[in-house]
Design a protein around this motif. Structure first.
Motif, PDB file in Angstrom:
ATOM      1  N   CYS A   6       0.931  -1.413  -0.044  1.00  0.00           N
ATOM      2  CA  CYS A   6       0.178   0.177   0.012  1.00  0.00           C
ATOM      3  C   CYS A   6       0.950   1.197  -0.039  1.00  0.00           C
ATOM      4  O   CYS A   6       0.246   2.227  -0.229  1.00  0.00           O
ATOM      5  N   PHE A   7       2.111   1.086   0.288  1.00  0.00           N
ATOM      6  CA  PHE A   7       2.984   2.352   0.385  1.00  0.00           C
ATOM      7  C   PHE A   7       3.908   2.355  -0.928  1.00  0.00           C
ATOM      8  O   PHE A   7       4.668   1.288  -0.898  1.00  0.00           O
ATOM      9  N   PRO A   8       3.679   3.138  -1.606  1.00  0.00           N
ATOM     10  CA  PRO A   8       4.658   3.180  -2.833  1.00  0.00           C
ATOM     11  C   PRO A   8       6.105   3.811  -2.547  1.00  0.00           C
ATOM     12  O   PRO A   8       7.138   3.269  -3.342  1.00  0.00           O
ATOM     13  N   PHE A   9       6.498   4.422  -1.429  1.00  0.00           N
ATOM     14  CA  PHE A   9       7.672   4.657  -0.949  1.00  0.00           C
ATOM     15  C   PHE A   9       7.828   4.267   0.593  1.00  0.00           C
ATOM     16  O   PHE A   9       7.084   4.192   1.362  1.00  0.00           O
ATOM     17  N   SER A  10       9.281   3.781   0.694  1.00  0.00           N
ATOM     18  CA  SER A  10       9.369   3.774   2.080  1.00  0.00           C
ATOM     19  C   SER A  10       9.433   4.991   2.776  1.00  0.00           C
ATOM     20  O   SER A  10       9.438   6.014   2.295  1.00  0.00           O
ATOM     21  N   ARG A  11       9.129   4.755   4.248  1.00  0.00           N
ATOM     22  CA  ARG A  11       9.018   6.244   4.939  1.00  0.00           C
ATOM     23  C   ARG A  11      10.499   7.124   4.838  1.00  0.00           C
ATOM     24  O   ARG A  11      10.227   8.272   4.671  1.00  0.00           O
ATOM     25  N   GLY A  12      11.627   6.527   4.755  1.00  0.00           N
ATOM     26  CA  GLY A  12      12.743   7.483   4.307  1.00  0.00           C
ATOM     27  C   GLY A  12      12.729   8.078   2.720  1.00  0.00           C
ATOM     28  O   GLY A  12      13.021   9.368   2.750  1.00  0.00           O
ATOM     29  N   GLU A  13      12.198   7.540   2.069  1.00  0.00           N
ATOM     30  CA  GLU A  13      11.963   7.895   0.524  1.00  0.00           C
ATOM     31  C   GLU A  13      10.771   8.873   0.543  1.00  0.00           C
ATOM     32  O   GLU A  13      10.987  10.039  -0.131  1.00  0.00           O
ATOM     33  N   LYS A  15       9.957  10.875   3.210  1.00  0.00           N
ATOM     34  CA  LYS A  15      10.441  12.286   3.808  1.00  0.00           C
ATOM     35  C   LYS A  15      11.220  12.786   2.899  1.00  0.00           C
ATOM     36  O   LYS A  15      11.189  14.103   2.824  1.00  0.00           O
ATOM     37  N   ILE A  16      12.280  12.428   2.258  1.00  0.00           N
ATOM     38  CA  ILE A  16      13.023  12.968   0.868  1.00  0.00           C
ATOM     39  C   ILE A  16      12.140  13.511  -0.002  1.00  0.00           C
ATOM     40  O   ILE A  16      12.518  14.678  -0.439  1.00  0.00           O
ATOM     41  N   HIS A  20      12.049  17.665  -0.810  1.00  0.00           N
ATOM     42  CA  HIS A  20      12.406  18.038  -2.328  1.00  0.00           C
ATOM     43  C   HIS A  20      11.028  18.784  -2.767  1.00  0.00           C
ATOM     44  O   HIS A  20      11.344  19.966  -3.240  1.00  0.00           O
ATOM     45  N   GLU A  21       9.815  18.326  -2.463  1.00  0.00           N
ATOM     46  CA  GLU A  21       8.624  19.234  -2.628  1.00  0.00           C
ATOM     47  C   GLU A  21       8.644  20.591  -2.123  1.00  0.00           C
ATOM     48  O   GLU A  21       8.403  21.798  -2.585  1.00  0.00           O
ATOM     49  N   ALA A  22       9.156  20.755  -0.771  1.00  0.00           N
ATOM     50  CA  ALA A  22       9.151  21.686   0.251  1.00  0.00           C
ATOM     51  C   ALA A  22      10.190  22.609  -0.531  1.00  0.00           C
ATOM     52  O   ALA A  22       9.986  23.915  -0.537  1.00  0.00           O
ATOM     53  N   ASP A  23      11.395  22.192  -0.945  1.00  0.00           N
ATOM     54  CA  ASP A  23      12.454  23.054  -1.409  1.00  0.00           C
ATOM     55  C   ASP A  23      11.862  23.679  -2.956  1.00  0.00           C
ATOM     56  O   ASP A  23      12.228  24.681  -3.092  1.00  0.00           O
ATOM     57  N   LEU A  24      11.356  22.899  -3.540  1.00  0.00           N
ATOM     58  CA  LEU A  24      10.449  23.387  -4.887  1.00  0.00           C
ATOM     59  C   LEU A  24       9.774  24.750  -4.494  1.00  0.00           C
ATOM     60  O   LEU A  24       9.762  25.608  -5.211  1.00  0.00           O
TER      61      LEU A  24
END
Length: 82
Positions: A6-13, A15-16, A20-24
């Motif tokens: 159900c989770f396409p990304f691990s929690r670490g991914e 977070k990254i 990245h979205e916040a930086d954009l």
């Protein structure tokens, strides 16, 4: 193991990705702020010109004078003594 699908990304991914979205978003806001500040400085420079200030004053005075005379003529024409 069924929950992992159900989770396409691990929690670490994830977070990254959010970082990245916040930086954009921050970069986009910074660029927009810079553009607005540049435009503001152009306006300030334009308004500091004596010729431009004289034109603005003239237009404001003429508009006020025209507006006052228009109202005065309306009042005068509507009065019984006119």
């Amino acid at each position: 193991m069924g929950q992992l699908c159900c989770f396409p990304f691990s929690r670490g991914e994830e977070k990254i990705r959010k970082s990245h979205e916040a930086d954009l978003v921050k970069e986009a806001l910074r660029r927009e702020t810079q553009a607005l500040l540049s435009r503001l400085n152009q306006i300030k420079e334009l308004l500091s010109s004596p010729e431009i200030r004289a034109k603005i004053s003239k237009e404001l005075f003429e508009d006020r004078h025209k507006s006052n005379s228009k109202w005065k003529s309306c009042i005068d024409s509507g009065s019984p003594n006119a």
